[in-house]
Scaffold this active site. Structure first.
Site, PDB file in Angstrom:
ATOM      1  N   HIS A  76       0.896  -1.149  -0.178  1.00 53.57           N
ATOM      2  CA  HIS A  76      -0.063  -0.089   0.039  1.00 53.57           C
ATOM      3  C   HIS A  76       1.028   1.231   0.149  1.00 53.57           C
ATOM      4  CE1 HIS A  76      -3.886  -1.799   1.291  1.00 53.57           C
ATOM      5  NE2 HIS A  76      -3.446  -2.429   0.497  1.00 53.57           N
ATOM      6  N   TYR A 204     -10.197   5.302   6.254  1.00 54.33           N
ATOM      7  CA  TYR A 204     -10.432   5.951   7.490  1.00 54.33           C
ATOM      8  C   TYR A 204     -11.251   7.181   7.160  1.00 54.33           C
ATOM      9  CZ  TYR A 204      -6.048   3.706   9.194  1.00 54.33           C
ATOM     10  OH  TYR A 204      -4.913   2.913   9.365  1.00 54.33           O
ATOM     11  N   PRO A 296      -5.716   1.159  17.815  1.00 56.29           N
ATOM     12  CA  PRO A 296      -5.172   0.622  16.390  1.00 56.29           C
ATOM     13  C   PRO A 296      -5.265   1.586  15.470  1.00 56.29           C
ATOM     14  CG  PRO A 296      -7.380  -0.281  17.164  1.00 56.29           C
ATOM     15  CD  PRO A 296      -6.779   0.532  18.518  1.00 56.29           C
ATOM     16  N   LYS A 300       0.004   0.685  14.963  1.00 54.84           N
ATOM     17  CA  LYS A 300       1.561   0.652  15.573  1.00 54.84           C
ATOM     18  C   LYS A 300       1.491  -0.595  16.554  1.00 54.84           C
ATOM     19  CE  LYS A 300       3.068   4.297  13.449  1.00 54.84           C
ATOM     20  NZ  LYS A 300       3.119   3.507  12.254  1.00 54.84           N
ATOM     21  N   TYR A 388       2.990   7.337   9.815  1.00 54.94           N
ATOM     22  CA  TYR A 388       2.407   5.727   9.685  1.00 54.94           C
ATOM     23  C   TYR A 388       3.383   4.788   9.013  1.00 54.94           C
ATOM     24  CZ  TYR A 388      -1.720   3.325   8.234  1.00 54.94           C
ATOM     25  OH  TYR A 388      -2.875   2.393   7.904  1.00 54.94           O
TER      26      TYR A 388
END
Length: 393
Positions: A76, A204, A296, A300, A388
């Site tokens: 990704h 998200y 979550p 991480k 991220y």
């Protein structure tokens, strides 16, 4: 099987952290025995996240456990954030030149288990009544019961990789340990379904009804989440009710692509931030969830465990190769410096994307402004992308 009576490093817990540490030590010629409360089948049955940072991938490559990850994992190069009815893509490759791989934590555990079996490493499953002894001395040891028999394992060091409910952290006296914690007023209701993902990348979603996340495990299996109340019960959420609520929180394009199917797993997880300091007490070292928990939202948890193991394995290898205690003495401070950065990022993502009960109009406006600023600022986007994909070790 005759159980060993002594080892150099006793590892408590056969999750990804304990197994990865065992393989890194094996590669360096250091003997380690892993003790696990549950059966191997139980460990593999845990459903966990699967966003893997570059650093974690590198560690798996180092121990020869990345072949299937590279073959089956989904690369990704970004994520999408949805709010106000529109989606905004954050391009990691363009912003920081790195990416992540989506590959289930269960599969990482399976790969590490197979590698440990292949190298002849000792893992003792269903080790009950584990007790750590004399951890502040130079001769610590572990006692446990297995198949009804009492055993003792002498060692030089103990690595506590047994999660938030394990014995390792509880073995550190309360007056030595400092705990930092934030409990969030909501949880995540998640389902696993054998349907293609809504999008090629994670979505998200921030919505006035609550957060939602469209994730995946493969090209044919999706992992979907919605924010829920802490007192919600799984049995109160039928699949139909779940999908109805999810669709309310997604943009129209995502809803049109969503394929609904019967859930094959459904669970509710509360969200919290938790850090225990220090991560070392005498000859005992904590790693992973034994020392810290993060929401979550920032992906991480697994990756923080891997970075702990990176620092700990290097410290132990330095001790045995060079007779130096420098890495051991610095382990807690070194690991915690990275832990707290991940805790901050996970808190920030959670605060920005979730609906907080009883939040004021001011707080709601600030949250929306934060999202508007994020997608309109290359500097803000780069900061998110850098965190991220994973800060360097």
């Amino acid at each position: 099987m005759t159980l060993p009576k002594r080892t150099q490093v006793a590892i408590i817990g056969a999750g990804p952290a304990g197994l990865l540490l065992g393989q890194l030590l094996h590669k360096a010629g250091i003997d380690a025995v892993i003790l696990e409360l549950r059966s191997a089948e139980y460990v593999l049955g845990r459903i966990r996240a699967g966003v893997v940072e570059t650093g974690t991938v590198g560690l798996l490559e180092q121990v020869g456990c990345a072949e299937r990850l590279h073959r089956e994992g989904l690369v990704h190069e970004g994520i999408e954030i949805s709010f106000g009815g529109a989606r905004h893509r954050i391009n990691f490759q363009q912003l920081v030149g790195r990416s992540v791989i989506v590959y289930g934590q269960t599969e990482i555990t399976r790969d590490l288990m197979e590698a440990r079996a292949d190298c002849g490493g000792t893992t003792i499953y269903e080790a009950e009544d584990v007790v750590l002894h004399d951890v502040t001395s130079t001769r610590p040891y572990v006692t446990f019961r297995q198949a009804g028999m009492a055993h003792r394992l002498d060692c030089d060091f103990i690595a506590g990789c047994d999660g938030s409910h394990g014995v390792s952290r509880k073995s550190i006296p309360a007056d030595v340990q400092q705990v930092f914690e934030r409990t969030y007023p909501f949880g995540w209701l998640g389902i696993l379904v054998d349907k293609p993902p809504v999008s090629e990348e994670l979505i998200y979603a921030n919505h006035e009804r609550g957060f939602a996340l469209c994730s995946m495990r493969s090209h044919t299996r999706s992992r979907l989440y919605i924010q829920c109340a802490l007192d919600d019960k799984v049995e109160d959420w039928s699949d139909a009710r779940f999908y109805d609520e999810l669709c309310r929180r997604l943009d129209a394009t995502a809803v049109a692509r969503l394929e609904q199917g019967a859930s094959i797993e459904k669970s509710i997880a509360p969200l919290r931030s938790f850090v225990a300091e220090p991560m070392r007490y005498g000859q005992l070292f904590l790693a992973g969830d034994a020392a810290h928990i993060v929401p979550p939202t920032g992906a991480k948890g697994l990756n923080l465990a891997a970075s702990d193991v990176h620092y700990l394995s290097r410290a132990l290898i330095e001790f045995y190769d060079e007779k130096s205690r420098a890495g051991i003495d610095a382990y807690s401070a070194t690991a915690l410096a990275r832990v707290w950065k991940a805790v901050r990022f996970s808190w920030w993502m959670t605060s920005m994307l979730h609906h907080f009960p009883n939040s004021s109009g001011f707080e709601q406006r600030i949250q929306r402004t934060e999202l508007d600023y994020l997608v309109g600022s290359e500097h803000a986007l780069r900061s998110l992308a850098e965190n991220y994909v994973g800060l360097p070790y």
